[in-house]
Design an enzyme around this catalytic site. Structure first.
Site, short mmCIF file in Angstrom:
data_model
loop_
_atom_site.label_atom_id
_atom_site.label_comp_id
_atom_site.label_asym_id
_atom_site.label_seq_id
_atom_site.Cartn_x
_atom_site.Cartn_y
_atom_site.Cartn_z
N LYS A 210 -4.18 -2.99 3.15
CA LYS A 210 -2.95 -2.20 3.28
C LYS A 210 -3.36 -0.75 3.47
O LYS A 210 -4.05 -0.17 2.64
CB LYS A 210 -2.10 -2.36 2.02
CG LYS A 210 -0.86 -1.48 2.04
CD LYS A 210 0.04 -1.78 0.87
CE LYS A 210 1.27 -0.90 0.89
NZ LYS A 210 2.16 -1.19 -0.24
N LYS A 232 -0.90 8.28 -1.21
CA LYS A 232 -1.43 7.03 -1.76
C LYS A 232 -2.85 6.74 -1.27
O LYS A 232 -3.32 5.61 -1.32
CB LYS A 232 -0.47 5.88 -1.41
CG LYS A 232 0.93 6.06 -2.00
CD LYS A 232 1.77 4.77 -1.93
CE LYS A 232 3.10 4.95 -2.63
NZ LYS A 232 3.87 3.69 -2.69
N LYS A 263 -1.39 -4.91 6.75
CA LYS A 263 -0.21 -4.07 6.80
C LYS A 263 -0.58 -2.63 7.10
O LYS A 263 -1.54 -2.14 6.48
CB LYS A 263 0.47 -4.17 5.43
CG LYS A 263 1.71 -3.36 5.25
CD LYS A 263 2.21 -3.58 3.86
CE LYS A 263 3.43 -2.74 3.64
NZ LYS A 263 3.93 -2.86 2.29
C1 PBG Z 1 5.19 -0.99 -2.38
C2 PBG Z 1 5.39 -1.36 -0.97
C3 PBG Z 1 5.55 -0.52 0.14
C4 PBG Z 1 5.83 -1.35 1.22
C5 PBG Z 1 5.81 -2.65 0.75
N1 PBG Z 1 5.52 -2.65 -0.60
C6 PBG Z 1 5.56 0.95 0.26
C7 PBG Z 1 4.36 1.70 -0.09
O1 PBG Z 1 3.28 1.16 -0.33
O2 PBG Z 1 4.50 2.92 -0.17
C8 PBG Z 1 6.15 -0.88 2.62
C9 PBG Z 1 6.96 -1.83 3.43
C10 PBG Z 1 7.57 -1.27 4.65
O3 PBG Z 1 7.39 -0.11 5.04
O4 PBG Z 1 8.30 -2.03 5.29
N2 PBG Z 1 3.91 -0.83 -2.82
#
Ligand code: PBG
Length: 346
Positions: A210, A232, A263
């Site tokens: 991610k 983050k 992701k």
């Molecule tokens: C939470 C999370 C996020 C997303 C999914 N789970 C946001 C982030 O990490 O800040 C993003 C999903 C999206 O943008 O569709 N940890």
């Protein structure tokens, strides 16, 4: 010059023995030779749940995507299942007065997530219900973990909370735990806890790679979960890296993940393909909020056809190796697929 004796011209004519266009000459032949297809059962639909009853709220930065109270969510899931969709991923919207530094609401028994799980699993036992596990919807600072006085995100302290969140979600009926926090070691930690507590059948779909992405903006609007300070980048990955994604994926696999997730989507298809080559686990991709909203914004201006762009985008993800796709466009694309296929085909 076009003469019979011109050798260049001859070889050019010889090349036309091969005419790939023959395989594109009609819709039926194009369909026959199509290598990759979309099917409603490829999709995981992210769903946003709010407290209360009889209410749906459109998310302003994600036209066509709503937050639902549990009763309305049930109706929406019924509709999604009619379209052949078989999997959802739940996100709960926590009111700001209930967000704290330690995200305690995440561990409160019978919280909104637990209520949603219970209702949904009762109404749709055969539906695959995934749960996003991370602290950001529950913390007042918007980070995915516990933060110390200096603003550092504490890995090991966070693991204990993620583990407890996972156990509670399993108790309330989750089929799949999807940790999205990117803390080190969380898959092993969660797997062991699940096994020791009798949840050997609960799966883990780990967000293996991610990235720290600007494409999450609209999602953070939807949950009001944008980080209040910093970013983050100490836990989510650097978009410049791919070997690191392979390493993260290997670790999650070794720690006991059942499925891996990459992701965001479109900008990371190379990562998906490489991860898919190194693992025998199913690998999914998350077509994230910003990717969805960009298409909708351009479509609202009349610049592109949203359905066609979504279809092409999701197909590119299948072609790159995705076994399943998390997408906010699932409902509309499943709708278009339904018009192509008779219902009996699902
Ligand atoms: C939470 C999370 C996020 C997303 C999914 N789970 C946001 C982030 O990490 O800040 C993003 C999903 C999206 O943008 O569709 N940890």
């Amino acid at each position: 010059m076009l003469t019979e004796n011109n050798p260049k011209q001859k070889s050019f004519i010889a090349d036309l023995t091969y005419r790939p266009r023959r395989n594109r000459k009609s819709e039926s032949i194009r369909q026959l030779v199509q290598e990759h297809r979309l099917h409603p059962s490829d999709f995981v639909v992210p769903l946003f749940v709010i407290e209360g009853s009889d209410c749906t709220q459109e998310i302003s930065s994600m036209p066509g995507v709503y937050r639902y109270t549990i009763d309305c969510l049930t109706k929406q899931i019924d509709h999604l299942m009619e379209l052949g969709i078989r999997a959802v991923d739940l996100f709960t919207v926590v009111p700001s007065e209930r967000k704290t530094a330690d995200g305690a609401e995440a561990l409160r028994r019978n919280n909104l997530l637990h209520q949603s799980l219970q209702t949904i699993k009762k109404a749709f036992p055969e539906l695959c219900v995934m749960v996003d596990v991370a602290l950001d919807p529950y913390t007042n600072h918007g980070h995915d973990g516990i933060v110390d006085q200096n603003g550092n995100i504490l890995n090991d302290e966070t693991l204990v909370i993620l583990m407890t969140m996972s156990l509670l979600a399993s108790e309330y009926g989750a089929d799949v735990i999807a940790p999205s926090d990117m803390m080190d070691g969380r898959v092993a930690y969660i797997r062991q806890a699940l096994d020791q507590n009798g949840f050997t059948d609960v799966s883990i779909c780990s967000y293996a790679a991610k990235y720290a992405s600007a494409f999450y903006g609209p999602f953070r609007d939807a949950l009001e979960s944008a980080p209040k300070f910093g970013d983050k980048k100490t836990y989510q990955m650097n978009p410049g890296n791919i070997l690191e994604a392979l390493r993260e994926s290997s670790l999650d696999e070794a720690e006991g993940a059942d499925m891996l997730l990459i992701k965001p989507g479109l900008s990371y298809l190379d990562v998906l393909t490489k991860v898919k080559e190194q693992t025998e686990l199913p690998v999914g991709i998350y077509h994230v909020s910003g990717e969805y909203s960009m298409v909708m914004a351009a479509a609202e201006k009349g610049w592109i056809d949203a359905d066609k762009v979504f279809e092409e985008t999701l197909l590119s993800m299948k072609r790159a190796g995705a076994d399943f796709i998390f997408t906010y466009a699932a409902e509309r694309i499943a709708q278009t697929l339904c018009t192509l296929l008779p219902k009996s085909r699902y």
